[in-house]
Design a protein around this motif. Structure first.
Motif, PDB file in Angstrom:
ATOM      1  N   GLN A   1     -53.394  39.587 -35.553  1.00 54.68           N
ATOM      2  CA  GLN A   1     -52.427  38.405 -35.802  1.00 54.68           C
ATOM      3  C   GLN A   1     -52.288  37.822 -37.160  1.00 54.68           C
ATOM      4  N   PHE A   2     -53.653  37.482 -37.677  1.00 53.57           N
ATOM      5  CA  PHE A   2     -53.736  36.995 -39.144  1.00 53.57           C
ATOM      6  C   PHE A   2     -54.116  38.126 -40.133  1.00 53.57           C
ATOM      7  N   TYR A   3     -53.344  39.182 -39.930  1.00 46.26           N
ATOM      8  CA  TYR A   3     -53.631  40.296 -40.829  1.00 46.26           C
ATOM      9  C   TYR A   3     -54.926  40.766 -41.074  1.00 46.26           C
ATOM     10  N   TYR A   4     -55.808  39.751 -41.495  1.00 47.73           N
ATOM     11  CA  TYR A   4     -57.145  39.908 -42.061  1.00 47.73           C
ATOM     12  C   TYR A   4     -57.251  40.852 -43.131  1.00 47.73           C
ATOM     13  N   LEU A   5     -56.430  40.842 -44.161  1.00 52.96           N
ATOM     14  CA  LEU A   5     -56.479  41.528 -45.280  1.00 52.96           C
ATOM     15  C   LEU A   5     -57.725  41.142 -46.253  1.00 52.96           C
ATOM     16  N   LEU A   6     -58.276  41.870 -46.977  1.00 53.53           N
ATOM     17  CA  LEU A   6     -59.346  41.290 -47.992  1.00 53.53           C
ATOM     18  C   LEU A   6     -58.672  40.913 -49.109  1.00 53.53           C
ATOM     19  N   PRO A   7     -58.812  39.476 -49.289  1.00 51.44           N
ATOM     20  CA  PRO A   7     -57.859  38.798 -50.431  1.00 51.44           C
ATOM     21  C   PRO A   7     -58.210  39.207 -51.831  1.00 51.44           C
ATOM     22  N   VAL A   8     -59.422  39.930 -52.083  1.00 50.67           N
ATOM     23  CA  VAL A   8     -59.558  40.193 -53.414  1.00 50.67           C
ATOM     24  C   VAL A   8     -59.153  41.505 -53.683  1.00 50.67           C
ATOM     25  N   MET A   9     -58.454  42.194 -52.880  1.00 55.01           N
ATOM     26  CA  MET A   9     -58.095  43.729 -53.101  1.00 55.01           C
ATOM     27  C   MET A   9     -56.679  43.578 -52.888  1.00 55.01           C
ATOM     28  N   THR A  10     -56.084  44.584 -53.604  1.00 56.35           N
ATOM     29  CA  THR A  10     -54.579  44.856 -53.718  1.00 56.35           C
ATOM     30  C   THR A  10     -54.261  45.355 -52.491  1.00 56.35           C
ATOM     31  N   ALA A  11     -52.936  45.551 -52.131  1.00 58.04           N
ATOM     32  CA  ALA A  11     -52.371  46.191 -50.914  1.00 58.04           C
ATOM     33  C   ALA A  11     -52.780  47.568 -50.742  1.00 58.04           C
ATOM     34  N   TYR A  12     -52.818  48.430 -51.776  1.00 61.99           N
ATOM     35  CA  TYR A  12     -53.166  49.682 -52.112  1.00 61.99           C
ATOM     36  C   TYR A  12     -54.966  49.857 -51.356  1.00 61.99           C
ATOM     37  N   GLU A  13     -55.811  49.163 -52.109  1.00 57.27           N
ATOM     38  CA  GLU A  13     -57.154  49.064 -51.894  1.00 57.27           C
ATOM     39  C   GLU A  13     -57.225  48.682 -50.547  1.00 57.27           C
ATOM     40  N   ASN A  14     -56.481  47.781 -49.891  1.00 55.41           N
ATOM     41  CA  ASN A  14     -56.999  47.240 -48.490  1.00 55.41           C
ATOM     42  C   ASN A  14     -56.576  48.405 -47.606  1.00 55.41           C
ATOM     43  N   VAL A  15     -55.435  49.105 -47.889  1.00 53.64           N
ATOM     44  CA  VAL A  15     -54.951  50.252 -46.961  1.00 53.64           C
ATOM     45  C   VAL A  15     -56.013  51.475 -47.098  1.00 53.64           C
ATOM     46  N   GLU A  16     -56.778  51.240 -48.233  1.00 51.59           N
ATOM     47  CA  GLU A  16     -57.576  52.584 -48.571  1.00 51.59           C
ATOM     48  C   GLU A  16     -58.979  52.303 -47.810  1.00 51.59           C
ATOM     49  N   LEU A  17     -59.239  51.200 -47.553  1.00 56.50           N
ATOM     50  CA  LEU A  17     -60.484  50.746 -47.285  1.00 56.50           C
ATOM     51  C   LEU A  17     -60.978  51.615 -45.948  1.00 56.50           C
ATOM     52  N   PRO A  18     -60.441  51.864 -44.926  1.00 57.28           N
ATOM     53  CA  PRO A  18     -61.005  52.655 -43.855  1.00 57.28           C
ATOM     54  C   PRO A  18     -61.117  54.172 -44.477  1.00 57.28           C
ATOM     55  N   LEU A  19     -60.524  54.584 -45.213  1.00 52.09           N
ATOM     56  CA  LEU A  19     -60.543  55.834 -45.811  1.00 52.09           C
ATOM     57  C   LEU A  19     -61.754  56.014 -46.583  1.00 52.09           C
ATOM     58  N   LEU A  20     -62.426  55.170 -47.053  1.00 55.98           N
ATOM     59  CA  LEU A  20     -63.785  55.205 -47.761  1.00 55.98           C
ATOM     60  C   LEU A  20     -64.898  55.615 -46.753  1.00 55.98           C
ATOM     61  N   LEU A  21     -64.640  55.496 -45.574  1.00 56.10           N
ATOM     62  CA  LEU A  21     -65.683  55.932 -44.689  1.00 56.10           C
ATOM     63  C   LEU A  21     -65.713  57.394 -44.334  1.00 56.10           C
ATOM     64  N   LEU A  22     -64.678  58.020 -44.661  1.00 55.07           N
ATOM     65  CA  LEU A  22     -64.359  59.413 -44.396  1.00 55.07           C
ATOM     66  C   LEU A  22     -64.537  60.357 -45.475  1.00 55.07           C
ATOM     67  N   GLN A  23     -64.997  61.597 -45.219  1.00 55.84           N
ATOM     68  CA  GLN A  23     -65.037  62.632 -46.276  1.00 55.84           C
ATOM     69  C   GLN A  23     -63.965  63.124 -46.802  1.00 55.84           C
ATOM     70  N   LEU A  24     -63.249  62.617 -47.785  1.00 56.32           N
ATOM     71  CA  LEU A  24     -61.912  62.891 -48.115  1.00 56.32           C
ATOM     72  C   LEU A  24     -62.090  63.213 -49.769  1.00 56.32           C
ATOM     73  N   THR A  25     -61.210  64.023 -50.343  1.00 52.97           N
ATOM     74  CA  THR A  25     -61.137  64.100 -51.896  1.00 52.97           C
ATOM     75  C   THR A  25     -60.188  62.969 -52.113  1.00 52.97           C
ATOM     76  N   ALA A  26     -60.625  62.301 -53.408  1.00 55.27           N
ATOM     77  CA  ALA A  26     -59.827  61.330 -53.971  1.00 55.27           C
ATOM     78  C   ALA A  26     -58.299  61.744 -54.001  1.00 55.27           C
TER      79      ALA A  26
END
Ligand SMILES: Nc1ncnc2c1ncn2[C@@H]1O[C@H](COP(=O)(O)OP(=O)(O)O)[C@@H](O)[C@H]1O
Ligand SMILES: [Mg+2]
Lengths: 236, 485
Positions: A94-119
């Motif tokens: 409901q309240f989005y819970y985005l990390l305020p210090v990060m950009t939209a891009y970085e927020n979206v990228e967050l869950p991907l950091l836990l996966l084995q993906l190439t840049a």
């Protein structure tokens, strides 16, 4: 109807508060089909969030089983659940819970950091997700620089960026004006129709609930009503 | 107790002054902490600029896609998140490490100057009962004679050259209006012993060119007793230049006016603020005084040697010599005593023993404790405030250990910067002051404090943040979100 992807059987959940134990969910069973858009209604305190959290693997039931796809998540340990969530569930709050210090891009990228993906893979997935929610031109904005509706769209992009089968949303439009709410609901519709996502959405708003294919009514921890909704046109 | 003192009429002793002295030193401590706080605040913009710059660099690097840089970026962004709390933690750690660095430096310095050497060390002969010590010039020769009576292997290696007598000469160029800008303090010694017997000016303490220059200057001083060498800082302050001649009216020695010629400067940072003149000049002035005063001696003629230093080869030489010097048979008018430099300083510092003890075993641990609490508090506030975010990270699949290390590393990062910045400034600012405390040698901040300070800062930050980090680790996602609706 397609095969059930979420199967809840004889679910009990109780919390202990002090010495008192309260039964929040009692003997609840339910199926959600693949690529179904389901809405969940009910008075405050009826156990909607609790049910959603259990289906999404954020908590463990007191009794009963929950199966998502071919995995029985009700018997997983906490760390197994964490790993499972990253790949299989997307959350919208409901309240989005985005990390305020990060950009939209970085927020979206967050869950991907836990996966084995190439840049490059990561970049492509983030851009695809942001493109889908129509925020390609807001990638480097911080949440504080976005409207509520835009923040929720970032939230949706974050929820689908790992390409999960299941998306759960707890009152995603509860904090938005009706125009923004419509945009969000349209997006849900697209996720279901074009990408085949299974969506479970909690809402207080009957109009929002009616956008789903089916609406469940919860009261005092029990399912009291199960309504198929008439197909609705997209509102633009 | 006070009554007793009043009735017995005992004069106020050092002992009864101790509590006052401690109070005073704690007041000074307060001032120091205040000043350090201000310096810390002044460094805040730099700190944030560094954090910001690093986060920009990390941002650029993480565009390459490295997970490590992404996580590091998350950490640095976290610090920028709530500048007030980050500043508070930073300041707490800054003050802690700076004050501890100062205390460490003082204790380290005291340790160095009071450590007894057991061979080839210097001992001091002073007047036994009076401060300042004022001895007859004949005492120097008497010490030399007594050294000659020691067994050969206990005698100073260089004989009489290992003995130096100091007279202190202070004077002004303007006796009608003596002021700091026209006054000078000088060690009045045998010029040839300056580079052999003065701590900090010996061959081992100077660069080759400094040593050569000192050799040249002291030889010139020996040639003409009116020549003096003065520290550059003093010359600047007095607005004088090498080559100038000055008239100095002595402040200690009544009616004596010296005609000095400044022939050179002391090496950089050595005996800052003072000068050296020739003993011979003082001796001549004192005897010409009596000639012009009907053979009446100058009042200080028999009190003109303040200290005598002897370099002895062995501990035993010192022990044998000390026994003789302390014997009133040899030195009685006035009585004299002999101590090792470290023992002399040690007995002087004995008065402050309680303060050092308090600093080391009460103040330091107390500060570490308090600062840990401050940090724990600041961090736990920010954890509480960010419960939602932490929960989201967990929802997305971040493990409790990820969340915990994020909190810990943010704190440790602050500790690192605060610890390094404060001890670096201590080292740099105090190190550049280069205070030469008379014969104690130059006070210095050992560069190792930067390492210790940085480690301490990180350690205290770690200790302070472990509690909040554990609680962040335990945040239950369902608790955070169930209440939302
Ligand atoms: N972690 C928890 N501990 C104790 N009680 C809880 C917890 N989560 C939910 N509850 C209780 O369970 C009931 C249902 O809560 P919730 O699922 O959030 O309701 P809804 O989302 O339908 O408003 C409420 O009475 C709530 O207080
Ligand atoms: Mg709810």
């Amino acid at each position: 109807m397609a095969e059930a992807i979420v199967r809840v059987r004889d679910l009990y959940k109780s919390f202990t508060r002090g010495t008192e134990s309260i039964d929040v969910l009692q003997n609840l069973s339910l199926d959600v089909a693949e690529a179904e858009f389901l809405s969940l209604m009910g008075p405050s305190g009826s156990g909607k969030t609790t049910l959603l959290n259990l289906i999404a693997g954020l908590d463990q039931p007191t009794a009963g089983t929950i199966t998502v796809g071919d995995q029985e998540i009700s018997s997983m340990s906490e760390s197994e659940l964490a790993r499972w969530r990253t790949r299989n569930v997307g959350f919208v709050f409901q309240f989005y819970y985005l990390l305020p210090v990060m950009t939209a891009y970085e927020n979206v990228e967050l869950p991907l950091l836990l996966l084995q993906l190439t840049a490059a893979q990561r970049k492509r997935q983030v851009e695809t997700a942001l493109d889908l929610v129509g925020l390609s031109d807001r990638m480097s904005h911080r949440p504080g620089q976005l409207s509520g509706g835009q923040q929720q769209r970032v939230g949706i992009a974050r929820a689908m960026v790992t390409d999960p089968t299941l998306i759960v949303a707890d009152e995603p439009t509860g904090d938005l004006d009706s125009k923004s709410a419509d945009e969000i609901l349209n997006l849900m519709e697209i996720l279901r129709a074009q990408l085949g996502k299974t969506i479970i959405m909690v809402t207080h708003d009957p109009k929002a609930a009616a956008r789903a294919q089916r609406t469940l009514h919860l009261e005092k921890g029990k399912l009291v009503d199960d309504v198929m909704n008439a197909p609705q046109p997209m509102r633009v | 107790m006070y009554e007793q003192m009043a009735t017995s009429g005992a004069p106020l002793s050092i002992d009864s002054a101790m509590p006052l002295l401690s109070l005073y030193s704690f007041f000074l401590m307060g001032l120091l902490i205040g000043a350090v706080c201000l310096v810390g605040i002044a460094t805040l913009p730099l700190f944030f600029a560094i954090i910001y710059a690093i986060s920009l660099i990390l941002k650029a690097l993480s565009n390459g896609g490295s997970l490590f840089f992404k996580i590091a970026l998350l950490m640095f962004r976290g610090l920028l998140r709530s500048p007030l709390r980050t500043s508070l933690s930073y300041l707490a750690l800054f003050v802690l490490t700076a004050v501890l660095a100062c205390i460490y430096t003082v204790i380290n310095f005291i340790g160095i100057v009071t450590t007894e050497k057991d061979s080839n060390f210097k001992v001091i002969v002073t007047e036994k009962y009076t401060i300042p010590s004022q001895m007859p010039p004949a005492y120097e020769q008497r010490v030399i004679d007594l050294l000659g009576e020691l067994p050969k292997d206990l005698q100073p290696v260089n004989g009489a050259d290992d003995v130096i007598a100091w007279s202190f000469v202070g004077g002004t160029t303007d006796p009608t209006n003596p002021r700091p800008e026209n006054a000078i303090f000088m060690f009045c010694v045998d010029p040839l012993k300056i580079t052999t017997m003065m701590d900090g000016l010996e061959k081992k303490d100077l660069t080759d060119s400094e040593y050569a220059e000192m050799q040249r200057l002291t030889a010139l001083m020996k040639e003409d007793y009116k020549r003096i060498i003065v520290s550059k800082a003093r010359l600047d302050k007095m607005n004088l230049k090498v080559g100038q001649k000055i008239k100095i009216t002595s402040l200690f020695y009544k009616d004596i006016v010296f005609d000095f010629e400044i022939i050179g400067e002391l090496p950089d940072a050595k005996y800052e603020g003072v000068g050296f003149c020739s003993r011979e000049y003082l001796d001549r002035m004192l005897s010409s005084f009596s000639k012009s005063h009907n053979n009446e001696q100058h009042p200080l003629a028999d009190k003109c040697v303040n200290l005598i230093w002897v370099r002895v080869p062995k501990k035993e030489s010192y022990e044998r010599l000390a026994a003789v010097v302390n014997d009133p048979k040899y030195f009685s008018g006035p009585a004299a005593k002999m101590e090792t430099a470290s023992a002399g300083i040690g007995s002087f510092l004995d008065a402050y023993k309680d303060i050092f003890f308090g600093m080391k075993f009460i103040l330091c641990p107390a500060m570490v404790g308090i600062m840990s609490l401050v940090i724990a508090n600041a961090i736990s506030i920010s954890v509480r405030e960010r419960r939602g975010e932490m929960a989201v990270l967990k929802v997305l699949g971040f493990r409790p250990v990820h969340v915990m290390s994020l909190i810990l590393s943010e704190a440790i990062l602050i500790g690192f910067f605060a610890g390094f910045m404060s001890t670096f400034l201590c080292w740099w600012l105090l190190g550049n002051v280069k205070i030469q405390i008379a014969f104690l040698g130059a006070f210095f901040v050992p560069s190792i404090v930067m390492l210790y300070g940085t480690i301490l800062g990180m350690a205290v930050a770690f200790v302070g943040s472990i509690g909040p980090a554990l609680s962040a680790r335990k945040i239950k996602v369902s608790d955070v979100f169930a209440k939302v609706a």
